[in-house]
Design a protein around this motif. Structure first.
Motif, short mmCIF file in Angstrom:
data_model
loop_
_atom_site.label_atom_id
_atom_site.label_comp_id
_atom_site.label_asym_id
_atom_site.label_seq_id
_atom_site.Cartn_x
_atom_site.Cartn_y
_atom_site.Cartn_z
N SER A 125 0.82 -1.21 0.00
CA SER A 125 0.00 0.00 0.00
C SER A 125 0.86 1.26 0.00
N LEU A 126 2.00 1.21 0.67
CA LEU A 126 2.92 2.36 0.65
C LEU A 126 3.56 2.52 -0.72
N TYR A 127 3.95 1.40 -1.33
CA TYR A 127 4.53 1.44 -2.68
C TYR A 127 3.55 2.10 -3.65
N ALA A 128 2.27 1.77 -3.49
CA ALA A 128 1.25 2.34 -4.38
C ALA A 128 1.13 3.85 -4.21
N GLN A 129 1.47 4.35 -3.02
CA GLN A 129 1.41 5.79 -2.76
C GLN A 129 2.70 6.50 -3.18
N GLY A 130 3.65 5.75 -3.72
CA GLY A 130 4.92 6.35 -4.09
C GLY A 130 5.92 6.41 -2.96
N VAL A 185 -0.33 -11.90 -9.01
CA VAL A 185 0.14 -10.79 -8.18
C VAL A 185 -0.87 -9.64 -8.17
N GLN A 186 -1.63 -9.50 -9.23
CA GLN A 186 -2.64 -8.44 -9.25
C GLN A 186 -3.88 -8.81 -8.46
N GLU A 187 -4.43 -10.00 -8.71
CA GLU A 187 -5.72 -10.37 -8.16
C GLU A 187 -5.62 -10.99 -6.77
N PRO A 224 0.30 -3.28 -6.38
CA PRO A 224 -0.14 -2.05 -7.06
C PRO A 224 0.40 -2.00 -8.49
N PRO A 225 -0.23 -1.19 -9.35
CA PRO A 225 0.16 -1.14 -10.77
C PRO A 225 1.64 -0.87 -11.00
N ALA A 226 2.23 0.03 -10.22
CA ALA A 226 3.63 0.38 -10.44
C ALA A 226 4.54 -0.83 -10.23
N LEU A 227 4.29 -1.60 -9.19
CA LEU A 227 5.11 -2.77 -8.92
C LEU A 227 4.85 -3.88 -9.92
#
Length: 351
Positions: free
Chosen positions: A256-261, A324-326, A331-334
């Motif tokens: 979740s942090l990775y998704a926030q940058g 890894v997505q479902e 997150p999309p970036a990873l």
């Protein structure tokens, strides 16, 4: 009806202990199914009376209404109870089609006998959980919706749940909506469950459900809200000294942090996970993918090979972007970085 009356009916079916949620054993199908089968295996098939739970009623204190007396004349036969026992036992043993069929037979019989609603709730929630595991989500929702409807008195005046079975049904309904990818509905049900426990993210709230809600929030792109739930769940599991569940929640927090940058924070969390739990594949692969994106080929290859060769689950699942997505909710970036890693590097598996 009072809560003791409700529990007594569930105890007759062997479900009182089985359906109760607690921070250690909540929402663990094998745990509650085992409790149900154990109680059902006993001789608790007496006439249902208030304040009786797998015990013979004390006639000096019991009061039986006319309706209850009539219900006593429609008791399940030993064969009926054997079918109910089979349903819970089959679920505990992960014999899901057999469990579904036995629950269906028992539910039909309990309806025919017009047994108390409390007993029917136990059977409906049981079958609903089996259907969840069978990924028959629409059918699961039908059972769980009916179970919730049968408990109109399930909320106390202070907003808390009068019966733990209500919360259990609501949580399971959230899982069914997740299976249908109706994530807004899933979050609404998880929100309701948390409110029935008193709200917030503290001691009274089941940490598994915080993880469930956070997963749904991730699918909705509500990463900051998801991070709060993951952090709270990780803290609770850590207090229980449950390293695997703590690792799960903290790795999810990192996602979740990775998704926030907030990449550096995420990487730091994953590094801490693998120090404490070296065999945690998700963190290993995430670190490898991030290292590749940063141009650190050696760290990326070492992390990937460690996962492939030295961790039981291996690395093949991480070749599947849908997984890894479902499933892992990366997150999309990873996910994009994983695609590049798989296409540009040498990730051959020795599994």
């Amino acid at each position: 009806r009072g809560s003791s009356r409700h529990v007594a009916a569930l105890a007759l079916l062997g479900c009182a202990a089985a359906l109760r949620l607690n921070p250690r054993a909540a929402l663990q199908p094998r745990s509650w199914a085992a409790g149900a089968a154990a109680c059902l295996a006993g001789a608790c098939v007496a006439v249902l009376v208030p304040d009786a739970a797998c015990a013979v009623a004390d006639p000096s204190v019991a009061t039986v209404s006319a309706a209850e007396a009539a219900a006593a004349l429609r008791e399940p036969t030993p064969e009926d109870n054997a079918v109910a026992r089979k349903a819970f036992r089959a679920f505990d043993e992960r014999q899901l089609p057999a469990a579904r069929d036995a629950f269906s037979t028992a539910i039909a019989r309990w309806r025919e006998l017009q047994r108390p609603r409390d007993e029917l709730v136990a059977l409906l929630v049981g079958r609903g959980k089996v259907l969840l595991d069978l990924k028959q989500f629409d059918a699961a929702l039908q059972d769980l919706d009916e179970a919730v409807t049968l408990m109109p008195d399930g909320v106390r005046s202070d907003g808390l749940a009068a019966y733990p079975e209500l919360v259990d049904a609501v949580v399971s309904r959230g899982q069914a909506y997740e299976g249908l990818k109706q994530f807004d509905a899933a979050v609404r049900n998880y929100d309701r469950a948390v409110a029935l426990w008193g709200g917030g993210r503290g001691e009274g709230v089941n940490p598994f459900v915080l993880n469930y809600r956070a997963n749904a929030l991730m699918s909705l792109g509500r990463y900051e809200d998801a991070a709060l739930d993951y952090q709270a769940a990780a803290d609770r599991f850590n207090l229980m000294r449950d390293i695997p569940r703590t690792s799960d929640s903290r790795s999810n927090l990192a996602l979740s942090l990775y998704a926030q940058g907030r990449v550096d924070e995420a990487v730091k969390i994953w590094q801490g996970i693998v120090r404490r739990n070296p065999g945690f594949a998700d963190a290993r692969v995430a670190l490898a993918v991030n290292a590749w994106a940063r141009g650190d080929r050696a760290a990326a290859e070492n992390g990937w090979l460690f996962t492939c060769q030295r961790i039981d689950v291996g690395c093949n699942a991480y070749r599947d972007v849908e997984f890894v997505q479902e499933v892992r909710r990366w997150p999309p970036a990873l996910v994009d970085e994983l695609r590049r890693f798989l296409s540009e590097s040498f990730p051959v598996s020795t599994e």
